[in-house]
Motif scaffolding. Sequence first.
Motif, PDB file in Angstrom:
ATOM      1  N   GLY A  83      54.307  32.256  23.423  1.00  0.00           N
ATOM      2  CA  GLY A  83      53.577  32.128  22.174  1.00  0.00           C
ATOM      3  C   GLY A  83      52.323  31.284  22.282  1.00  0.00           C
ATOM      4  O   GLY A  83      51.514  31.247  21.347  1.00  0.00           O
ATOM      5  N   GLY A  84      52.146  30.637  23.402  1.00  0.00           N
ATOM      6  CA  GLY A  84      50.988  29.772  23.590  1.00  0.00           C
ATOM      7  C   GLY A  84      49.755  30.525  24.036  1.00  0.00           C
ATOM      8  O   GLY A  84      49.742  31.763  24.119  1.00  0.00           O
ATOM      9  N   SER A  85      48.703  29.756  24.324  1.00  0.00           N
ATOM     10  CA  SER A  85      47.412  30.334  24.694  1.00  0.00           C
ATOM     11  C   SER A  85      46.872  29.678  25.949  1.00  0.00           C
ATOM     12  O   SER A  85      47.171  28.502  26.239  1.00  0.00           O
ATOM     13  N   LEU A  86      46.087  30.441  26.668  1.00  0.00           N
ATOM     14  CA  LEU A  86      45.354  29.949  27.831  1.00  0.00           C
ATOM     15  C   LEU A  86      44.012  30.654  27.882  1.00  0.00           C
ATOM     16  O   LEU A  86      43.864  31.767  27.360  1.00  0.00           O
ATOM     17  N   ARG A  87      43.061  30.005  28.548  1.00  0.00           N
ATOM     18  CA  ARG A  87      41.753  30.615  28.742  1.00  0.00           C
ATOM     19  C   ARG A  87      41.383  30.568  30.216  1.00  0.00           C
ATOM     20  O   ARG A  87      41.430  29.496  30.831  1.00  0.00           O
ATOM     21  N   LEU A  88      41.031  31.723  30.748  1.00  0.00           N
ATOM     22  CA  LEU A  88      40.562  31.817  32.117  1.00  0.00           C
ATOM     23  C   LEU A  88      39.056  32.040  32.122  1.00  0.00           C
ATOM     24  O   LEU A  88      38.523  32.661  31.196  1.00  0.00           O
ATOM     25  N   SER A  89      38.406  31.538  33.145  1.00  0.00           N
ATOM     26  CA  SER A  89      36.983  31.813  33.304  1.00  0.00           C
ATOM     27  C   SER A  89      36.699  32.204  34.739  1.00  0.00           C
ATOM     28  O   SER A  89      37.433  31.833  35.658  1.00  0.00           O
ATOM     29  N   CYS A  90      35.638  32.965  34.918  1.00  0.00           N
ATOM     30  CA  CYS A  90      35.235  33.421  36.248  1.00  0.00           C
ATOM     31  C   CYS A  90      33.713  33.491  36.283  1.00  0.00           C
ATOM     32  O   CYS A  90      33.112  34.214  35.484  1.00  0.00           O
ATOM     33  N   ALA A  91      33.121  32.750  37.198  1.00  0.00           N
ATOM     34  CA  ALA A  91      31.677  32.741  37.356  1.00  0.00           C
ATOM     35  C   ALA A  91      31.289  33.518  38.601  1.00  0.00           C
ATOM     36  O   ALA A  91      31.814  33.241  39.690  1.00  0.00           O
ATOM     37  N   ALA A  92      30.388  34.482  38.427  1.00  0.00           N
ATOM     38  CA  ALA A  92      29.894  35.288  39.537  1.00  0.00           C
ATOM     39  C   ALA A  92      28.479  34.857  39.874  1.00  0.00           C
ATOM     40  O   ALA A  92      27.629  34.733  38.988  1.00  0.00           O
ATOM     41  N   SER A  93      28.216  34.661  41.157  1.00  0.00           N
ATOM     42  CA  SER A  93      26.868  34.343  41.627  1.00  0.00           C
ATOM     43  C   SER A  93      26.538  35.254  42.805  1.00  0.00           C
ATOM     44  O   SER A  93      27.428  35.853  43.413  1.00  0.00           O
ATOM     45  N   GLY A  94      25.270  35.331  43.115  1.00  0.00           N
ATOM     46  CA  GLY A  94      24.835  36.212  44.189  1.00  0.00           C
ATOM     47  C   GLY A  94      24.107  37.416  43.604  1.00  0.00           C
ATOM     48  O   GLY A  94      23.220  37.267  42.776  1.00  0.00           O
ATOM     49  N   SER A  95      24.490  38.604  43.990  1.00  0.00           N
ATOM     50  CA  SER A  95      23.819  39.835  43.558  1.00  0.00           C
ATOM     51  C   SER A  95      24.306  40.274  42.174  1.00  0.00           C
ATOM     52  O   SER A  95      24.818  41.383  41.989  1.00  0.00           O
ATOM     53  N   ILE A  96      24.115  39.407  41.190  1.00  0.00           N
ATOM     54  CA  ILE A  96      24.670  39.676  39.864  1.00  0.00           C
ATOM     55  C   ILE A  96      23.934  40.810  39.146  1.00  0.00           C
ATOM     56  O   ILE A  96      24.473  41.391  38.212  1.00  0.00           O
ATOM     57  N   ASP A  97      22.728  41.126  39.588  1.00  0.00           N
ATOM     58  CA  ASP A  97      21.971  42.159  38.897  1.00  0.00           C
ATOM     59  C   ASP A  97      22.516  43.556  39.145  1.00  0.00           C
ATOM     60  O   ASP A  97      22.135  44.497  38.436  1.00  0.00           O
ATOM     61  N   ILE A  98      23.399  43.708  40.125  1.00  0.00           N
ATOM     62  CA  ILE A  98      23.986  45.029  40.371  1.00  0.00           C
ATOM     63  C   ILE A  98      25.467  45.067  40.014  1.00  0.00           C
ATOM     64  O   ILE A  98      26.187  45.984  40.419  1.00  0.00           O
ATOM     65  N   ILE A  99      25.903  44.095  39.239  1.00  0.00           N
ATOM     66  CA  ILE A  99      27.290  44.129  38.767  1.00  0.00           C
ATOM     67  C   ILE A  99      27.406  45.166  37.659  1.00  0.00           C
ATOM     68  O   ILE A  99      26.727  45.077  36.645  1.00  0.00           O
ATOM     69  N   TYR A 100      28.288  46.116  37.851  1.00  0.00           N
ATOM     70  CA  TYR A 100      28.518  47.153  36.842  1.00  0.00           C
ATOM     71  C   TYR A 100      29.562  46.710  35.830  1.00  0.00           C
ATOM     72  O   TYR A 100      29.448  46.990  34.639  1.00  0.00           O
ATOM     73  N   ALA A 101      30.567  45.995  36.308  1.00  0.00           N
ATOM     74  CA  ALA A 101      31.629  45.531  35.408  1.00  0.00           C
ATOM     75  C   ALA A 101      32.307  44.322  36.029  1.00  0.00           C
ATOM     76  O   ALA A 101      32.322  44.148  37.247  1.00  0.00           O
ATOM     77  N   MET A 102      32.884  43.514  35.166  1.00  0.00           N
ATOM     78  CA  MET A 102      33.720  42.394  35.598  1.00  0.00           C
ATOM     79  C   MET A 102      34.981  42.365  34.764  1.00  0.00           C
ATOM     80  O   MET A 102      35.013  42.920  33.656  1.00  0.00           O
ATOM     81  N   GLY A 103      35.988  41.721  35.287  1.00  0.00           N
ATOM     82  CA  GLY A 103      37.202  41.620  34.502  1.00  0.00           C
ATOM     83  C   GLY A 103      38.322  40.958  35.266  1.00  0.00           C
ATOM     84  O   GLY A 103      38.088  40.190  36.206  1.00  0.00           O
ATOM     85  N   TRP A 104      39.532  41.279  34.849  1.00  0.00           N
ATOM     86  CA  TRP A 104      40.714  40.638  35.394  1.00  0.00           C
ATOM     87  C   TRP A 104      41.800  41.659  35.719  1.00  0.00           C
ATOM     88  O   TRP A 104      42.015  42.612  34.962  1.00  0.00           O
ATOM     89  N   TYR A 105      42.438  41.425  36.833  1.00  0.00           N
ATOM     90  CA  TYR A 105      43.656  42.116  37.221  1.00  0.00           C
ATOM     91  C   TYR A 105      44.739  41.055  37.367  1.00  0.00           C
ATOM     92  O   TYR A 105      44.454  39.878  37.481  1.00  0.00           O
ATOM     93  N   ARG A 106      45.976  41.482  37.392  1.00  0.00           N
ATOM     94  CA  ARG A 106      47.072  40.555  37.629  1.00  0.00           C
ATOM     95  C   ARG A 106      48.139  41.190  38.494  1.00  0.00           C
ATOM     96  O   ARG A 106      48.282  42.411  38.533  1.00  0.00           O
ATOM     97  N   GLN A 107      48.877  40.321  39.166  1.00  0.00           N
ATOM     98  CA  GLN A 107      49.956  40.787  40.032  1.00  0.00           C
ATOM     99  C   GLN A 107      51.153  39.873  39.873  1.00  0.00           C
ATOM    100  O   GLN A 107      51.069  38.666  40.168  1.00  0.00           O
TER     101      GLN A 107
END
Length: 122
Positions: A15-39
């Motif tokens: 029932g609780g909450s968490l926040r994840l963050s992810c910073a991308a650097s480098g060739s960011i101008d050709i990033i088509y999509a970002m997101g999250w997967y889990r395992q």
Amino acid sequence: QVQLVESGGGLVQPGGSLRLSCAASGSIDIIYAMGWYRQAPGKQRELVVLITSSDSTDYADSVKGRFTISRDTRDNTKNTVYLQMNSLEAEDTAVYYCNAKLGTKLLHLDYWGQGTQVTVSS
């Protein structure tokens, strides 16, 4: 190529909450999509959510209405995506991996973060 740095994660009660963050650097101008997967242990890696450069989103059915992805591109040296996770359930326990897709929807390269553990338990 891009470098992905994740933060957030940890232990939370159901029932609780968490926040994840992810910073991308480098060739960011050709990033088509970002997101999250889990395992989760003993399971295959699965998509949680993606957000494209045009702000289209694709959520897994299991997280719709509970998780929200957003992105911040104001800094021209990096793209940052956030995953707000609410109403967490034990089934959300997994290692969460940030993902960046460079190129286009039909042809792209995947880059991965180091992973961050999310544990939902009382």
